[in-house]
Structure formats: C-alpha cells, structure tokens
Enzyme design. Structure first.
Site, PDB file in Angstrom:
ATOM      1  CG  HIS A 130      -4.211  -4.229   0.282  1.00 20.67           C
ATOM      2  ND1 HIS A 130      -3.721  -3.730  -0.810  1.00 20.67           N
ATOM      3  CD2 HIS A 130      -4.344  -2.944   1.162  1.00 20.67           C
ATOM      4  CE1 HIS A 130      -3.280  -2.754  -0.547  1.00 20.67           C
ATOM      5  NE2 HIS A 130      -3.710  -2.098   0.519  1.00 20.67           N
ATOM      6  CE1 TYR A 170      -4.945   7.243   1.954  1.00 24.79           C
ATOM      7  CE2 TYR A 170      -5.498   6.390  -0.555  1.00 24.79           C
ATOM      8  CZ  TYR A 170      -5.447   6.068   0.989  1.00 24.79           C
ATOM      9  OH  TYR A 170      -5.593   4.897   1.227  1.00 24.79           O
ATOM     10  CG  ASP A 183      -2.371   0.798   1.003  1.00 26.91           C
ATOM     11  OD1 ASP A 183      -2.061   2.009   1.585  1.00 26.91           O
ATOM     12  OD2 ASP A 183      -3.233   0.717   0.310  1.00 26.91           O
TER      13      ASP A 183
END
Lengths: 410, 418
Positions: free
Chosen positions: B381, B318, B183
């Site tokens: 993930h 982000y 990630d």
C-alpha cells in the site's frame, strides 16, 4: 485438574484495590482531549461521535466528585447477595463465574404459584448493573398475587467480575454451557431466561441446546438480526404475509431506526468482530477512551434516558475495573462471528415458548411477520417508550411483561 | 497575500514529557494464549515497541533527520465555501533542472508527508546525460494531518483537500503540474485531475489500482470484449482474494472512522499505546512484509501523536467522504478525468484491480506492473515508502523523452537544456 475449592460457591463483594483507583486518577490527570469541529448543536456533534463537552464534563466529575467507594458499597448492597464459583467448560477448563443470586421473598404466591427461577443475561456494553432495578421487583413484587422469581444474573465470562476465557473459540455454545451449568449447580433444574443484546443470542442458544429439558421458556427485548426478511424460497407463507400486511407507522419508524443503526452505528461492531485486540490497546490504557466508547452507546441506544454523570461513571467503572480488563469483553464479537453464529438460521428455531417486549428505541426492530424465524413467539408486547437497555430504562414495564408472560406459559 | 514561512519540526519538550509520563502508566490488555495475530496486533509486538519507545527511541534524532532531509514550509491557503484560511505545511524540494516537472505528492491514512522521504532525493535527481527526467517535488500534509491546520467546519470532503493541493501548487508558481498519490491521495489527485485537469494538472499517477468491471458493452465495447475473453491472470486473482479478505477482516477501522470518528478519537488522542496499536496494524497488514524497524514505526506514529491538530482530526476525512455525494471512498461514476493517467500496481495493496477494470477509470497511458514479483519484493500500500526505486522508475518511464506523458508541463520536460 479441577480444584474442589474453586468449584464451590464463594461469597463475593466488589472491592477494587486502592492501587487501581490511584492509577485511574493518575491517568485522568494526564488526559489529552481531541479537537472538535465547530458545530451548532449537540445533535450535529453526536453525528461524529460523543460530544467533547460531555466527555470533558464527565472526566472532570470522574476526577473530582465521583466517589467510587460509595458507588461500590451501594452496588454491593443493591446486587446482594453475590457469589463466585468455578464452572468447568469443555475445552476451556474451570472458569470463575461471578453472579448475583437472590431468591424470591416468597416461595409461593397468593395464587399458590411457586417462585420461578430466572436467569438474566446482559450484553455489551452492559453488565450485572442492568439487573439492579428489576431485582427487587422480580423477587419481591408489590402485590401478593403477582408472580415472583428467584433471580440469577451472572457477569458474562470476560466481563465484570467473571474470569475471561484463555483460549480462542469461546462462542455462544460455551456461554450457554456455562450458564446452564450455573443454574443446575444452584439447584434449578428448570428455569426461564431473560436477555437482550448478547443476552438474546446466548439465551437463544440455551433454548436450542437445553430447551424443554431445562429452559422452559425464554424472553427477550431484542430479537436480533436473526429476524430476517422472509424470503420466498425458504418461507413462502411468511413471505406472502409480509408482502401483503402493510407496516404500521410504528413499524416504519422502527425500520428507520434499524436503518440508522446498520448504516451509521455499526463501526464499533465490525471493529470488535474483526480486530478486537487492536482496539483493546486503547480501551485498556485510556479511561477517557473507554468512557467515550461506552458513553456514546448509553446515549444513542436509549430513549432519551436521563443519565446522570455518576450513573455513567459507575457503568464505565465496572468495565474499567473489571477482572479481565475491558479488552476481554470485546472478544465475544469476534468469537461469535468466527463461529458463524451471528445470523440466526430459521431451521434451528428453538421450540420452547418465546416472549418479546418491544421498546421503540431498540436498535433493530422488525415487523412481527419477520420474527417467525427466531422462535415460537407466544408473548408479544409493545411499549410507548424505552430503548436498548430495557431493564435499566423501563424496569417496571419489563417486569410486568415477565410476570404476565410466565404466568401464562408455565 | 499568503507568504511562505520556512518550517522545522520542533516538538515542545512538554509534549515529550507528557508522552513519557503516559508510557510510564501504560496498561496493557490481556491476550488469548493462542491468539497469534488473528485478533489484531499481537501483544508481544506492542510491548516490544513500547519498551523501545520508553528507552532507546530518540525523537530528537528522528526529528533532526526529517528536518535535514526534507525542506519544509507553511503558508496560508484560502479554501472556498466558508472553510476559511488554513495554514498548510508542506515539503518543497526543487531540482537543479530549471524545467523540471512540478509534482504534487499526496499521502493518505495512516500516512503522512514522510512517505515522500525516500522518493524525494530520487525524483529531484537530475541526469546530465539526459537519461531520465527530473522533478520539483511538493509533498503537503493534508489539512488535519501532520503539521497542517485542521478544518474547523463540517463538510471538508476530499474535494476541498483537492482545492488545497491545487492552490498550493499555484502559490508556488507551478501553474502546470502533475500529481502522484495513493490511498486518500488517489481520491484527492483524481479530483484534482477532474477539476483542474487540462489547464493545470497535466497528468496524474497513482499506486492504487481501482476500477470496476466493464460490464456495459455499450459504454466500453472493446474493453467489454477483452474482459469477456481474457481470463484473469494469477496476480489478478490474488488481488481479488486479498480484497475479499480485507473487506471481511480488516475494514473495521474504515467503517468506524466513517461512522463515528470522534468517539474512537478520544481513545487515540489520550493513549499513545492505543494509537500505536491502531496504526501499526495497517503498517504490517498492508505492506509486503516490509521490514519495519521499531524506530521507523515509532517515527511514523509520532507524526500522528505530535500532529498539529491531534490524531482525531485525521479520521474526519472518512466521515466527510462517506457523507458526501460520493457516499464513500470514491465514486467512479460521473465521468473520468481526461488527462493522461498512470498506474503502478503493487501486489500486496489491499485492492489490486485487474487492468481491464482500471482502464474504465481514466485515460490510461502508463501501467507499471510489480504484481508478478515474488513475495517480499513486490510492495504494498505504501509504495513510495516500500519500493521507492520502483515507483520512481515508473514515474521516470511515464514522463521520459519518448514516454507516454513526455513534455506535459514544459517543452524541456524535466531535462537540462541540450
């Protein structure tokens, strides 16, 4: 199984229970705020989202100064008369629909014209509040020879004081069905529509399904992303015109605004279109969260409109106190996306007359040449000010346009 | 001079009390009769989790377990370009093996340092018989996450997260180290490899397989040919399908956090149930049917709820990445790290690039492939959390004697002296 009582019209007044107001206050008392970066200006803070100072100030007002009962009383007065009635929607049973229905002060104007039945359809994060300012202007114009209207302004199913659908699949076709049935039930076999945001999509669907027979003409302040750039293969003539016609400065500014919206402002839209339930947990549980979620749009989507705090809180309260709760209102994004109704295809263009009022701070705007995909544009006006919530920001200009347009096309 | 301070998680009673009060007032949304899980996290799941949260879940027990399993510390790290000093929280566990390989584990979103909880004992384990190498493990809370301070100024891109991770390793005396990340951990460890690779970072391993097709025959002639001639395998095709589905149905949170982290932050800071729903969606959708227990989920959420800076701070990575020159999660143009790279592919991650694509992104020396394992066994993930043994086995195979990255940090390479 239809209940004849529920199908009949019942008068309606907003009357939020004391317990709901108490719960709101309890939650506000426990409000937890996020941190915020050290930034030099509100403009910079707004790039990350609603500024902390604004939200804290609004929450404080919500706790101490904002008087919902007073606002509720005024809303009931300004939006009177209001009603609820059950409408049967194919596949979804009978649903309670809330609406404003105010007839014109004059059946016939000084020019001998009858008042025109007009359906006003709001969007997200709007509500029937958006009809408040235009209502008196439409039903009781200042001059005797100005066209007047009978106005019907419903809460969309899932919003305000209408019931929400209980099953999946309630898309534009169903919204169109509900509102057409509503107009017919009120005795309006022929009528016109005005809508922006989801109101645009819904009234366009109505124009497709019921155009000519019931809907005689439609007006919007938001022609939506259906106004797509003409492609040579599909529409050679428009494409050529588009290539040759230079954009005006105004058109260029509008395209910049559109670009901002599509690259910086679509997060909420995509979330609501894909995982509305996930977001719904937050917005149902946190009034502060809901406030910020809606307030950001009220500021970013308008043209420097000077919101006062109580106005904002009233707007948000309609969501917080809504009959189905705020999470239900998000699902329209999901349903319409799933049904592939977001992109407005050229071939299904409605053929009744269309009007478009252009306000400079609308989220998307397109050169005139692009909108030929959307409808049969016969009325087109440009304004020097105003944004997404045209009826709220520029009531007089909008009403003026409606009077002009419907005087000519009907 | 920054000094290390031992740290134990100890959430004040007032915060637990506030949580309890908010849960008592919880208001749930409605749900369509036939919604299933298509509209988002199902209401029944959230109601069940909230019921457990109110009655049964004991944070103090979980807190004690975390403190016992994971030796934690904080120290100040100076960050360049005006970002000032940030107090950084981290787990640090040393192996018995003196020359063990220093490994920096970097989490992502909605992860945290607790993703290293299961691999910690395995990585630091040592073999007297020299069967596998051993590691010293450092697992930080990224700035703005867990118990690290959050950045105060705008522009704290993944490049600065990389700087923090690197400086942390140096401050612990690990002049040479390797990294593991998925990630945002993938992005950050890739930047560490680019910026500090060779001199300090000696090899990097990721469980996030990204890449782009070797379309240019001039830049990757052999890869291009291989790619043209080799059809994609079934797992690779499944990876494409998964990626497309994710892009279409599940990346709303991503775009929202890139566009307007502060706006969504109000709801998630104020509503524990909202935060639970927001994060739980990822825990379910991005794992390979991992059998989360309710307490496991609630512990994971609690790290965000009780985080030093609050959950909103964690979204800003982000925004900053989106508004940086990378214009998004990661830019794979602009050159590759030169140090040895390892990749472990797990089938239910949201992006599983084909091997031919991954080879364009670095000096690939090791590839662990778990994509052909049957459902419910492969992993997704959160590899370190879902498949700790598999991930550790891959790391051991990458760094073992005779392995492709043996001895990158010291002559003993993670083994006892013979």
């Amino acid at each position: 199984m239809t209940d004849s009582d529920s199908l009949s019209e019942r008068p309606f007044q907003i009357s939020i229970p004391d317990s709901s107001i108490e719960l709101l206050q309890k939650k506000l008392a426990l409000a937890t705020f996020p941190d915020e970066l050290e930034l030099e200006s509100d403009e910079k803070r707004r790039m990350y989202g609603a500024p902390l100072g604004d939200i804290k100030r609004l929450v404080e007002r919500w706790k101490t100064g904002f008087d919902w009962r007073k606002a509720e009383k005024k809303l009931n007065e300004d939006l009177s008369p209001m009603f609820v009635r059950g409408i049967e929607v194919e596949g979804f049973g009978v649903m309670d629909v809330h609406y404003v229905h105010r007839k014109s002060e004059r059946e016939v104007d000084a020019k001998g014209r009858k008042a025109v039945p007009l359906l006003f359809v709001h969007g997200w994060p709007g509500s029937v509040i958006e009809v408040r300012k235009i209502l008196p202007l439409l039903t009781n114009p200042e001059k005797e020879d100005e066209l007047s209207f009978h106005v019907v302004a419903p809460s969309l199913p899932g919003f305000g004081f209408s019931e929400a659908p209980r099953k999946k699949g309630f898309n534009l076709t169903q919204y169109a069905e509900v509102f057409n049935k509503l107009m017919l039930s009120l005795g309006y076999n022929e009528y016109v529509t005005q809508g922006g945001d989801w109101g645009f999509y819904i009234t366009r669907r109505m124009a497709q399904l019921y155009g000519h027979k019931h809907v005689k003409a439609w007006h919007t302040n938001y022609p939506g992303p259906g106004a797509i750039e003409p492609a040579f293969g599909a529409q050679p003539l428009h494409y050529l015109r588009h290539m040759v016609t230079p954009y005006t400065t105004r058109e260029k500014t509008a395209l910049e605004r559109s670009k901002w919206f599509t690259t910086q402002g679509m997060g909420y839209n995509i979330q609501q279109s894909t995982q509305p339930q996930t977001l719904g947990y937050s917005l149902s549980d946190s009034p502060v969260g809901l406030l910020a979620w809606v307030y950001e749009k009220l500021v970013n989507w308008t043209d420097g409109y000077k919101w006062n705090d109580d106005e904002v809180l009233e707007w948000v309260s309609v969501y917080w106190f809504s009959r189905p709760g705020p999470a239900a209102s998000l699902r329209i994004y999901y349903e319409v996306t799933q049904a592939n109704q977001r992109v407005v295809p050229f071939r299904e263009k409605p053929t009744i007359p269309m009007g478009w009022s252009r306000f400079p701070m609308e989220l998307r705007s397109f050169p005139r040449t692009w909108t030929q995909n959307v409808g049969d544009l016969v009325f087109d006006s440009e304004h020097p000010s105003g944004g997404h919530f045209a009826a709220h920001e520029e009531a007089e200009r909008l009403v003026d346009d409606l009077q002009k347009m419907f005087s000519t096309v009907l | 001079m920054s000094t290390e301070v031992p740290f134990k998680i100890s959430i004040p009673d007032t915060q637990l009390e506030l949580l309890r009060k908010k849960l008592d007032l919880v208001t749930f949304p409605d749900e369509l009769e036939d919604a299933g899980s298509r509209y988002g996290v199902p209401l029944a799941d959230i109601k069940r989790l909230v019921a457990r949260w109110k009655d049964g879940f004991d944070w103090r027990v979980e807190e004690a377990k975390l403190n016992e399993e994971m030796p934690q510390f904080t120290r100040d790290i100076e960050v360049s370009d005006g970002h000032g000093t940030l107090n950084v929280h981290y787990v640090h566990k040393r192996s018995e093996v003196d020359g063990a390989i220093p490994l920096l584990f970097v989490h992502g979103w909605p992860g945290s340092f607790i993703e290293s909880r299961k691999i910690l004992p395995l990585l630091t384990e040592s073999s007297r018989d020299g069967d596998f190498p051993s590691f010293h493990v450092v697992a930080l809370s990224l700035p703005g996450f867990g118990f690290s301070e959050a950045p105060k100024k705008s522009g704290f891109t993944p490049d600065y997260h990389a700087e923090v991770g690197h400086k942390l390793m140096l401050s612990l005396g690990y002049n040479e180290y390797v990294t593991q990340g998925g990630d945002w951990g993938y992005v950050i460890t890739r930047k560490i490899a680019m910026k500090y690779g060779g001199t300090h970072s000696k090899a990097w391993h990721t469980n996030m397989s990204m890449g782009f097709p070797p379309l240019n025959p001039l830049s990757h002639p052999i890869l291009f040919l291989q790619w043209m001639l080799t059809p994609y395998s079934e797992p690779e095709k499944a990876g494409f399908t998964r990626w497309k589905q994710f892009q279409k149905e599940e990346n709303g949170y991503y775009i929202l956090q890139c566009n307007k982290p502060q706006t969504v932050g109000y709801a998630l800071a104020d509503s524990p149930v909202g935060l639970l729903g927001w994060i739980y969606e990822g825990l379910v959708n991005w794992t390979d049917e991992y059998p989360w227990t309710d307490d496991e989920v609630l512990t994971w959420i609690s790290i965000y709820l009780f985080s030093r800076a609050g959950p909103t701070a964690s979204f800003r990575i982000y925004y900053e990445a989106q508004h940086s020159k990378d214009s998004g999660f990661i830019s794979l143009t602009g050159g590759n790290p030169k140090i040895p790279m390892g990749v472990s592919r797990f089938p239910k991650d949201m992006v599983v690039a084909p091997m031919s694509w991954i080879k364009t992104t670095g000096n690939l020396v090791f590839a662990g492939d778990h994509t052909s394992v049957g459902t419910n066994k492969g992993g997704g993930h959160f590899a370190a959390y879902e498949r700790p043994e598999a991930l550790v086995e891959d790391l051991r195979n990458m760094f073992r004697r005779g392995g492709p990255a043996f001895g990158v940090t010291s002559k003993k390479g993670g083994y006892f002296d013979k």
